[in-house]
Write an enzyme that holds these catalytic residues in place. Structure first.
Site, mmCIF file in Angstrom:
data_model
loop_
_atom_site.group_PDB
_atom_site.id
_atom_site.type_symbol
_atom_site.label_atom_id
_atom_site.label_comp_id
_atom_site.label_asym_id
_atom_site.label_seq_id
_atom_site.Cartn_x
_atom_site.Cartn_y
_atom_site.Cartn_z
ATOM 1 N N GLN B 126 4.575 -9.532 1.537
ATOM 2 C CA GLN B 126 5.362 -8.294 1.950
ATOM 3 C C GLN B 126 5.457 -8.177 3.470
ATOM 4 O O GLN B 126 4.352 -8.023 4.176
ATOM 5 C CB GLN B 126 4.235 -7.212 1.460
ATOM 6 C CG GLN B 126 4.912 -5.816 1.860
ATOM 7 C CD GLN B 126 3.884 -4.731 1.261
ATOM 8 O OE1 GLN B 126 2.789 -4.846 1.365
ATOM 9 N NE2 GLN B 126 4.337 -3.554 0.882
ATOM 10 N N GLY B 127 6.779 -8.174 4.010
ATOM 11 C CA GLY B 127 6.926 -7.744 5.285
ATOM 12 C C GLY B 127 7.510 -6.193 5.629
ATOM 13 O O GLY B 127 8.479 -6.099 5.821
ATOM 14 N N SER B 129 4.899 -3.761 7.804
ATOM 15 C CA SER B 129 4.202 -3.279 8.672
ATOM 16 C C SER B 129 5.097 -4.114 10.186
ATOM 17 O O SER B 129 5.055 -5.174 10.021
ATOM 18 C CB SER B 129 2.976 -3.482 9.023
ATOM 19 O OG SER B 129 2.495 -2.558 8.136
ATOM 20 N N GLU B 244 3.142 1.130 -7.074
ATOM 21 C CA GLU B 244 1.818 0.630 -6.703
ATOM 22 C C GLU B 244 0.534 1.363 -7.382
ATOM 23 O O GLU B 244 -0.390 0.774 -7.032
ATOM 24 C CB GLU B 244 1.955 0.489 -5.005
ATOM 25 C CG GLU B 244 1.673 -0.699 -4.488
ATOM 26 C CD GLU B 244 1.550 -0.611 -3.080
ATOM 27 O OE1 GLU B 244 0.379 -1.100 -2.492
ATOM 28 O OE2 GLU B 244 2.515 -0.088 -2.275
ATOM 29 N N SER B 376 -2.917 4.597 5.357
ATOM 30 C CA SER B 376 -4.531 5.078 5.832
ATOM 31 C C SER B 376 -4.944 6.077 5.114
ATOM 32 O O SER B 376 -3.952 7.017 4.640
ATOM 33 C CB SER B 376 -4.647 5.048 7.329
ATOM 34 O OG SER B 376 -4.013 6.429 7.744
ATOM 35 N N ASN B 377 -6.235 6.255 5.101
ATOM 36 C CA ASN B 377 -6.722 7.554 4.469
ATOM 37 C C ASN B 377 -6.403 8.865 5.106
ATOM 38 O O ASN B 377 -6.315 9.853 4.619
ATOM 39 C CB ASN B 377 -8.302 7.299 4.188
ATOM 40 C CG ASN B 377 -8.474 6.237 3.024
ATOM 41 O OD1 ASN B 377 -7.853 5.646 2.421
ATOM 42 N ND2 ASN B 377 -9.508 6.379 2.509
ATOM 43 N N GLU B 378 -6.152 8.533 6.443
ATOM 44 C CA GLU B 378 -5.670 9.894 7.092
ATOM 45 C C GLU B 378 -4.275 10.033 6.549
ATOM 46 O O GLU B 378 -3.982 11.527 6.456
ATOM 47 C CB GLU B 378 -5.573 9.457 8.815
ATOM 48 C CG GLU B 378 -7.063 9.621 9.163
ATOM 49 C CD GLU B 378 -7.750 8.049 9.241
ATOM 50 O OE1 GLU B 378 -7.096 7.266 8.723
ATOM 51 O OE2 GLU B 378 -8.911 8.210 9.331
#
Lengths: 370, 390, 370, 390
Positions: B126-127, B129, B244, B376-378
């Site tokens: 997967q590209g 980030s 997902e 992220s969890n944030e």
């Protein structure tokens, strides 16, 4: 009540920090890890700075310094993520001075000051955090002893000239001086998680010299010194981790702004600062209480290790989290801070172990001053 | 309300278990259950075994070769795989790009790409980030410029999981510089063997090479490899994110790891240590509570009312629990987990320390990623707060 | 596996919620607290809604409903911060059905359905969370028994027509039916922290009827039902607390913006939502597991009470914190949510107590499904 | 470095302890140590006792009637008072407004107001917060309009602690509407007996009346009652905030309460309960760590280098620990702490339940305020973050 450093202490701290900044770069450290985790050139430099003999009395060729000097030195070296086992060597020196007897002291203290490496070899497969759980056997053989057993995670174990080994003698737990050249010594070195070097030490009827002092008392002394020094070193690592994280929050941009402008991350940084300052105070507390009577000393060290362990875990984990992806790579210093903090938390008794000591020894009083 | 699965669902689970039992190499399962590193061949071999049974595509609609399982059956399949110690199904092909190709691809694209995914023969990565675009994905800068029947792609992706083994990569690329960042993104499939693609594995703090940097230097990609319309990439990415969700909590693996933690505590003689036992009991409560959350989401899907607002909670809690499991295993093992025994991590013999404990610390270090990746969890907390507060 | 409510269950929930919204306003509740914490008009209304007999078999004049109906009812009433001891009355009904014997059941189950209040009187000064610690003495006196002892925190204790009392008989722990009219009954009522009514119940050689079932088993059943119902009620309170907090964050302005725009507070709200949803699932789990074999039931209830207790404390404390000053006043509902949650956490075994049960009963499996 | 106090400091502490021992009514101390509510007379009586000794002004410079104690001596005095169970010194007069009058007041103002504060005869309260101005204090709207030698004050203050007993209130008021909000604020002393002042006590969730709403309806205040220049109020408020710091962690009361918690655990038979004991042990560690932080701040003041960046940390940690103490006491007491026994809260006899446990739950409820008042802990974290990140 006074927490100022003397001019001499400030000079010592600055000298150590300057050396680390100049000579112990992240790149050199990386190369040291690749080369096995112990750099004899670094050890030589520490010796030349007088650090291997820092706590050795002047009459034996050392600097004759005390807990505060140890604190500031290890904090500076923790900040630099030092791999070499200076703290372990100091524990060995402390045990030698506590229960080693004058003959061994006369021979070995000068050698320690001169940079020969001696480390404690105490941990066994089943001991976890209780160093009193010893299976290694000691049997008298004329006027010396023979040891059989296996010790694990001995810091730079295969680089040492001698080890202080705990073993079970017919009359109880005892400590022994085992030299590198003795028969029946087998060493298996490996790196630890932080990249530093350690070894398993297997003894097969190995000749050894018994330390004349009370074995259990000297062992406890060593464990307390070890835990206190781990606190000091961890504070240095935490300082580094917070500084790196603050830098990252200021420079990393997402959504067009520095991520350090997001309040949730700002509050996390504030909590890290809190964790650091609480740990810093408790490291001072542990070191200064090393000279207290045994029960008080033990309780104080346990309290400190609980706080430092909790701060270390929080700061390590959050520093990685706030760095995001690069936090989990080997290429940036922050991951190494995290691993080093993890290792320090697990060394000389973890947080849970020390909380147990605090709980067991708890009385109505909880004062630290006076 | 009913907690138990139906008799049919339980029968299904038994069939799946029996099949796994017959097809999964016990030695491989033992490696998985011991937390050892797997080779490319071990992962792909198992994927191909599933592929031959038609089960690698287990979440696909029947029309595209899937088995037509209900959400509950998919969950029970996940559970059976996890508890048996099967190697993980890498999601990039069958769970991520395939649903996109099914939903947005042309029939030609579907015929071209889906079979290799369903069989396990083609390895995808997967590209998304980029070095400057993590949480702020829409700011991505890898650009694809049209040149006749090709795009010419230039830029860099990072954190690309297992790209070093990949045959193909699906990418978000910028096809228009103007307008809102989200509106100029396209979804492109790129052959990793194309000239100009360079992969650099990144060493992680556990010593493993699991993610990569991927550079594109004038890489020519046929326009036929674009999924959906030009500049429709952001819509596709959002569709994929919602797709997902299903196994996002990773509950089944956590249930298995809880058992492993308990066995470890017994083996290390600390099963009766009050403090550690309390920590384990707390984690057991946490895992049961997470499982109830997962089951509620499944039940809602079953009755056709997807519980979308719970997805971010699943990610947050699931990842925290995964981390806590590795943390507690490390604490149970104690200082004997400190030796870094590289050979032992792949199951090779070592002379020193205790090989069985060797994977624990690296796994603890590695799993810090779970609260960072996949949003992220944030970011997840931002999403939850958005649904509450606007 | 299915978590949908049936149409009948939805109707029940909505009917209860509608009644609460219409008749059980915050102002009425405040007046009820001032009047002593038990409103017989409210109890009458609950009876008319069929709720006092919700779990009583139809043959005895009740609605014959099960755990899911109890769950949705208590959640709605928890949301309304109900003061009256409906849950305690259901525990008494459950204990009566479990170990009361057909004679007592035939007389009393219809009365419960008709709104007579019977509550368990189990807690003693030294029992804390262990209801098996019973000092109250029971001695046989012909074909009935006499009880002597003191029970505390009996819900609306002075309003009850009878109590189910635990006492120590010569052959072990037993349960007794004590009627209001019996000799030697002394009551001292007081409000509880949440404003509801309770009493001390002092028995002096009070005549009582022994429940024929196994006392310990029925007591455990009552404790498990009580804990599960507390979970259901707490979820309703937490829903209210989160809703109030979200409203407040949206409307309260500081620094020129709604405070709900500050990320640190937004994340706190997200964490509250997490705590609520985890608790909600575990309340369902506890209620549905009430029909499981005793060991499994007990473990499930304990797990649920741990999660619900932790969620309750977190949500209660944070809801107050996010409200700032008005959060600690008696004048706003949020403080009452906090106090009610605190009380529910401490009732039927607190978090620490139930974590102990989970830890003691832990096996290798932790599945909830199938 | 040295942990121990000097022999002189220890001698000082012994003197203070002996004096308290001779002057503090044991029955009153017992009420304090049992966590009971105190009457106005009990609080003020003790303040007057201290005042007669010259110790109510214990933080003032010698030139203004203070004893001239060092920061360490002040700390030891606080400690001795706390451990003996002395009623709290209400800070509004001697610790808050007095330093402002000393720093910013005219000699006439100093002569007029300081003696009544030092003697404990005049009860002061603080008029800062308003219904719309809590964390955002600078947005306050109570306005003071000049009318000859008077200001005419209109507006409302809230959360005014013990205003129902107060003789005087010091207020921040708006004297200019234009410009930055901070630049139009003045610092005014207002006699509570002035016509137009109305006080409404607010019932708190523990049933106690501790804070108030205070309305000003055309209240005429002599211009002479303004401290400092007009529109200089914000500067004064900031000075006061930095002055308030010293005992902000309330470490000495927490140390005493920890002992009380331990005695309670013993009395309730849970001293050997592993879980509760661990919680207490953790709190002991937390308190020692906080004490080290406090001592570092004191030592820094002693050597003339005030550790300003630590003050917000003291507030955060100190308040969290105060709350945790009350929480653990409640958990130790368990369900027997549930009866709300109003008479028992002031020490009156009750027939039911257990009067000794009665104050625990109300105190737990009440102490939720500590993370809210004096700048909420969220605001404090903002301050800490500001020093780190700018």
């Amino acid at each position: 009540m006074d927490f100022d450093l003397t001019d001499e202490q400030l000079q010592l701290r600055d000298a150590v920090a300057r050396w680390a900044e100049r000579a112990y770069t992240f790149e050199r450290r990386r190369a040291d890890i690749a080369a096995g985790g112990f750099d004899s050139g670094v050890w030589q430099a520490l010796t030349e700075l007088g650090l291997t003999g820092l706590t050795v009395p002047e009459v034996h060729g050392g600097m004759g310094q005390g807990p505060v000097e140890a604190l500031v030195t290890l904090q500076a070296l923790g900040n630099a993520l030092l791999l070499e086992p200076l703290a372990a060597a100091w524990v060995a020196a402390a045990m030698l001075q506590h229960g080693g007897g004058s003959a061994l002291q006369a021979v070995w203290l000068p050698r320690l000051a001169a940079g020969e490496l001696v480390v404690p070899a105490l941990l066994e497969r089943r001991s976890r955090h209780d160093l009193g759980r010893v299976a290694c056997q000691a049997s008298a053989d004329g006027d010396h002893w023979r040891l059989s057993g296996r010790k694990h995670v001995v810091p730079a174990g295969d680089q040492a000239a001698a080890w202080i080994v705990s073993a079970r003698a017919p009359d109880g737990l005892a400590l022994f001086w085992v030299e590198r050249s003795a028969a029946g010594v087998h060493l298996s070195p490996y790196p630890l998680q932080d990249g530093s070097r350690a070894a398993d030490l297997v003894l097969e009827a190995t000749p050894a010299q018994r330390l004349p002092g009370n074995g259990a008392a000297t062992l406890q002394w060593g464990a307390d010194v070890g835990a206190a020094l781990a606190c000091a070193q961890a504070v240095g690592v935490m300082e580094r981790a917070l500084a790196l994280t603050v830098d990252y929050l200021k420079t990393r941009h997402q959504f067009g702004v520095p991520i350090g402008s997001f309040q949730a991350l700002r509050h996390r940084a504030a909590d890290m600062k809190m964790a650091l300052e609480l740990a810093r105070g408790m490291a001072v507390y542990a070191l200064l209480k090393l000279t207290a009577p045994e029960a008080e000393r033990r309780q104080a060290v346990a309290r400190a290790k609980v706080q430092v362990g909790q701060s270390a875990r929080f700061i390590g984990q959050q520093a990685v989290q706030l760095h995001g992806g690069i936090g989990v790579t080997d290429e940036y210093a922050i991951g190494h801070c995290f691993k080093t903090l993890t290792q320090l938390e697990l060394s000389w008794g973890d947080t849970s172990h020390h909380l147990g000591i605090v709980a067991a020894g708890m009385t109505e009083e909880a004062n630290v001053g006076a | 309300m009913e907690l138990a699965f139906t008799p049919e669902e339980r029968a299904f689970r038994n069939e799946v278990r029996a099949w796994i039992d017959a097809h999964l190499d016990p030695a491989l399962a033992a490696k998985v259950l011991a937390g050892l590193r797997l080779s490319k061949d071990e992962i792909q071999g198992w994927a191909r075994t599933l592929g031959r049974q038609g089960w690698l595509a287990y979440r696909w609609p029947r029309a595209f070769g899937g088995p037509g399982w209900s959400p509950v059956q998919q969950h029970l399949f996940d559970e059976a795989l996890a508890e048996a110690g099967a190697p993980p199904i890498l999601p990039f092909g069958p769970v991520m790009v395939a649903p996109v190709i099914i939903a947005f691809g042309t029939p030609e694209q579907q015929q071209r790409f889906l079979p290799g995914i369903a069989s396990g023969d083609v390895w995808w990565c997967q590209g998304y980030s980029e070095p400057g675009s993590g949480s702020d994905l829409a700011s991505l800068r890898t650009r694809a410029e049209r040149d006749g029947a090709h795009y010419v792609v230039n830029g860099q992706k990072t954190w690309t999981t297992l790209a070093q083994h990949a045959d193909w990569i699906f990418c978000l690329v910028r096809t228009r510089a103007e307008g809102k960042p989200q509106s100029g993104i396209s979804f492109l499939l790129i052959d990793m063997k194309s000239p100009g693609v360079t992969v650099r594995p990144i060493r992680l703090l556990d010593g493993e090479y699991e993610v990569n940097e991927v550079w594109f230097d004038n890489v020519r990609v046929p326009v036929d490899n674009r999924i959906g319309e030009e500049n429709q990439g952001w819509t596709i990415a959002k569709y994929l994110l919602s797709h997902e969700r299903a196994n996002i909590a990773d509950i089944n693996r956590s249930k298995r790891e809880l058992k492993r933690l308990k066995r470890l505590a017994q083996a290390e003689g600390v099963w009766d240590d009050v403090r550690l036992r309390d920590h384990i009991a707390q984690l057991e409560v946490d895992i049961v509570a997470l499982e109830m959350l997962v089951l509620r989401v499944l039940a809602a899907e079953k009755s056709g009312k997807p519980a979308l607002d719970i997805a971010a909670l699943l990610k947050i809690r699931g990842s925290e629990i995964q981390q806590r499991l590795t943390e507690l295993m490390l604490l149970v093992a104690g200082p004997m987990a400190l030796p870094y025994l590289e050979p032992a991590l792949t199951g090779l013999p070592v002379a020193a320390a205790d090989a069985a404990l060797a994977p624990l610390a690296p796994r603890y270090f590695n799993l810090r990623k779970t609260t960072i990746y996949g949003g992220s969890n944030e970011i997840q907390r931002n999403i939850v707060a958005q649904t509450l507060l606007g």
